[in-house]
Write an enzyme that holds these catalytic residues in place. Structure first.
Site, PDB file in Angstrom:
ATOM      1  N   TRP A   1       0.845  -1.211   0.000  1.00 46.30           N
ATOM      2  CA  TRP A   1       0.000   0.000   0.000  1.00 46.30           C
ATOM      3  C   TRP A   1       0.876   1.254   0.000  1.00 46.30           C
ATOM      4  O   TRP A   1       0.558   2.245  -0.648  1.00 46.30           O
ATOM      5  CB  TRP A   1      -0.937   0.013   1.217  1.00 46.30           C
TER       6      TRP A   1
ATOM      7  N   ASP B   1      -4.801  -1.162   7.017  1.00 48.15           N
ATOM      8  CA  ASP B   1      -4.949  -2.558   6.585  1.00 48.15           C
ATOM      9  C   ASP B   1      -4.504  -3.462   7.739  1.00 48.15           C
ATOM     10  O   ASP B   1      -4.176  -4.623   7.538  1.00 48.15           O
ATOM     11  CB  ASP B   1      -4.069  -2.771   5.339  1.00 48.15           C
TER      12      ASP B   1
ATOM     13  N   ASP C   1       3.843  -0.687  17.869  1.00 49.11           N
ATOM     14  CA  ASP C   1       2.465  -1.159  18.035  1.00 49.11           C
ATOM     15  C   ASP C   1       1.542   0.051  18.118  1.00 49.11           C
ATOM     16  O   ASP C   1       1.668   0.865  19.047  1.00 49.11           O
ATOM     17  CB  ASP C   1       2.399  -1.984  19.332  1.00 49.11           C
TER      18      ASP C   1
ATOM     19  N   LYS D   1      -9.787  -1.706   6.937  1.00 49.61           N
ATOM     20  CA  LYS D   1     -10.178  -3.108   6.785  1.00 49.61           C
ATOM     21  C   LYS D   1     -10.914  -3.566   8.042  1.00 49.61           C
ATOM     22  O   LYS D   1     -10.445  -3.339   9.160  1.00 49.61           O
ATOM     23  CB  LYS D   1      -8.939  -3.979   6.590  1.00 49.61           C
TER      24      LYS D   1
ATOM     25  N   ASP E   1       4.091   0.057  11.362  1.00 55.14           N
ATOM     26  CA  ASP E   1       3.774  -1.363  11.542  1.00 55.14           C
ATOM     27  C   ASP E   1       4.537  -1.917  12.727  1.00 55.14           C
ATOM     28  O   ASP E   1       5.606  -1.420  13.083  1.00 55.14           O
ATOM     29  CB  ASP E   1       4.144  -2.166  10.280  1.00 55.14           C
TER      30      ASP E   1
HETATM   31  C1  LIG Z   1      -2.382  -7.460   5.875  1.00 49.76           C
HETATM   32  S1  LIG Z   1      -0.884  -6.827   6.520  1.00 49.76           S
HETATM   33  C2  LIG Z   1      -0.736  -5.294   5.685  1.00 49.76           C
HETATM   34  C3  LIG Z   1      -0.319  -5.391   4.240  1.00 49.76           C
HETATM   35  C4  LIG Z   1       0.011  -4.044   3.643  1.00 49.76           C
HETATM   36  N1  LIG Z   1      -1.181  -3.214   3.512  1.00 49.76           N
HETATM   37  C5  LIG Z   1       0.646  -4.172   2.293  1.00 49.76           C
HETATM   38  O1  LIG Z   1       0.066  -3.714   1.312  1.00 49.76           O
HETATM   39  O2  LIG Z   1       1.762  -4.690   2.209  1.00 49.76           O
HETATM   40  C6  LIG Z   1      -1.367  -6.347   8.138  1.00 49.76           C
HETATM   41  C7  LIG Z   1      -0.267  -5.687   8.945  1.00 49.76           C
HETATM   42  O3  LIG Z   1      -0.841  -5.154  10.138  1.00 49.76           O
HETATM   43  C8  LIG Z   1       0.203  -5.130  11.103  1.00 49.76           C
HETATM   44  N2  LIG Z   1      -0.346  -4.924  12.446  1.00 49.76           N
HETATM   45  C9  LIG Z   1      -1.170  -5.744  13.141  1.00 49.76           C
HETATM   46  N3  LIG Z   1      -1.409  -5.254  14.361  1.00 49.76           N
HETATM   47  C10 LIG Z   1      -0.728  -4.076  14.450  1.00 49.76           C
HETATM   48  C11 LIG Z   1      -0.572  -3.103  15.482  1.00 49.76           C
HETATM   49  N4  LIG Z   1      -1.159  -3.251  16.660  1.00 49.76           N
HETATM   50  N5  LIG Z   1       0.206  -2.030  15.230  1.00 49.76           N
HETATM   51  C12 LIG Z   1       0.820  -1.892  14.034  1.00 49.76           C
HETATM   52  N6  LIG Z   1       0.713  -2.781  13.023  1.00 49.76           N
HETATM   53  C13 LIG Z   1      -0.052  -3.861  13.222  1.00 49.76           C
HETATM   54  C14 LIG Z   1       0.857  -6.493  10.918  1.00 49.76           C
HETATM   55  O4  LIG Z   1       2.150  -6.508  11.468  1.00 49.76           O
HETATM   56  C15 LIG Z   1       0.830  -6.646   9.391  1.00 49.76           C
HETATM   57  O5  LIG Z   1       2.060  -6.281   8.824  1.00 49.76           O
END
Ligand SMILES: C[S@@+](CC[C@H](N)C(=O)[O-])C[C@H]1O[C@@H](n2cnc3c(N)ncnc32)[C@H](O)[C@@H]1O
Length: 205
Positions: A62, A121, A96, A161, A80
């Site tokens: 993205w 996302d 986080d 999402k 992320d």
């Molecule tokens: C589906 S992936 C995203 C893919 C991204 N949109 C792309 O196009 O490459 C979901 C991401 O959300 C991150 N994520 C989940 N919980 C999170 C949090 N509490 N804080 C930051 N990132 C988080 C995960 O580490 C993961 O990399």
């Protein structure tokens, strides 16, 4: 989903998936890039010069799309839990999003700038317990909404999402209370992930 030799679902999603092949061929870091491109082709969210915040950005599909579409006059801030290999023009924070200190870092980078598009996302690691997973997903979506309320410019947008399930209706209600329009988007590249949909809120009330 865990990659195991026996996982047919993984094979179906990744090996036989035309978007995975295409992403590789075209140099996108994830198949998710196609979801954002499809949404943006329709909704024109990534305008030249726009300030964008990408929550849950790794591996960076993205962010790649965003940085390309907002052009050199735009700015992309990405965040992320996991590391992300650098992308020219993308300002990345690892942390986080649920933690105050991480939010503070992001806000510090943003400074006084108002954001044109917040996109989330984010998806937690799935525990396999549907109620727990749904609660985690919706919590991240709510935090994204709070951030949007605080940092979007008046005509800004929030793309997030979510999964249809408990709390979904309450979240849609909160989106409607925040934005003038709220639309559901289900891009072609997320067809197979049945519960996953994107909500798009535009223009703060
Ligand atoms: C589906 S992936 C995203 C893919 C991204 N949109 C792309 O196009 O490459 C979901 C991401 O959300 C991150 N994520 C989940 N919980 C999170 C949090 N509490 N804080 C930051 N990132 C988080 C995960 O580490 C993961 O990399």
């Amino acid at each position: 989903m865990k990659r195991t030799r026996t996982s047919k679902a993984w094979m179906r999603e990744h090996v036989n998936d035309p978007y995975v092949q295409l992403a590789k061929k075209e140099g996108w870091r994830s198949r998710a890039a196609f979801k954002l491109m499809e949404i943006d082709d329709k909704d024109k969210l990534l305008r030249q010069g726009e300030v964008v915040v990408d929550l849950g950005a790794t591996p960076g599909g993205w962010s790649q799309v965003a940085v390309q579409r907002v052009g050199s006059g735009g700015l992309v801030f990405a965040l992320d839990l996991l590391e992300m290999a650098p992308i020219a023009g993308v300002h990345f924070i690892q942390g986080d999003f649920r933690e105050d200190e991480v939010l503070r870092q992001l806000e510090e980078k943003l400074g006084e700038r108002r954001v044109g598009l917040v996109m989330s996302d984010m998806a937690p690691n799935m525990s396999g317990v549907p109620l727990v997973d749904q609660a985690r997903v919706m919590h991240l979506a709510e935090l994204g909404l709070e951030f949007s309320q605080a940092h979007l410019k008046p005509d800004g947008a929030f793309l997030v999402k979510v999964f249809q399930g408990s709390d979904y209706e309450a979240f849609v209600k909160a989106m409607r209370a925040t934005f003038r329009t709220v639309a559901v988007r289900k891009p072609d590249a997320s067809r197979d992930r049945s519960a996953e949909i994107y909500l798009l809120g535009r223009t703060l009330r």
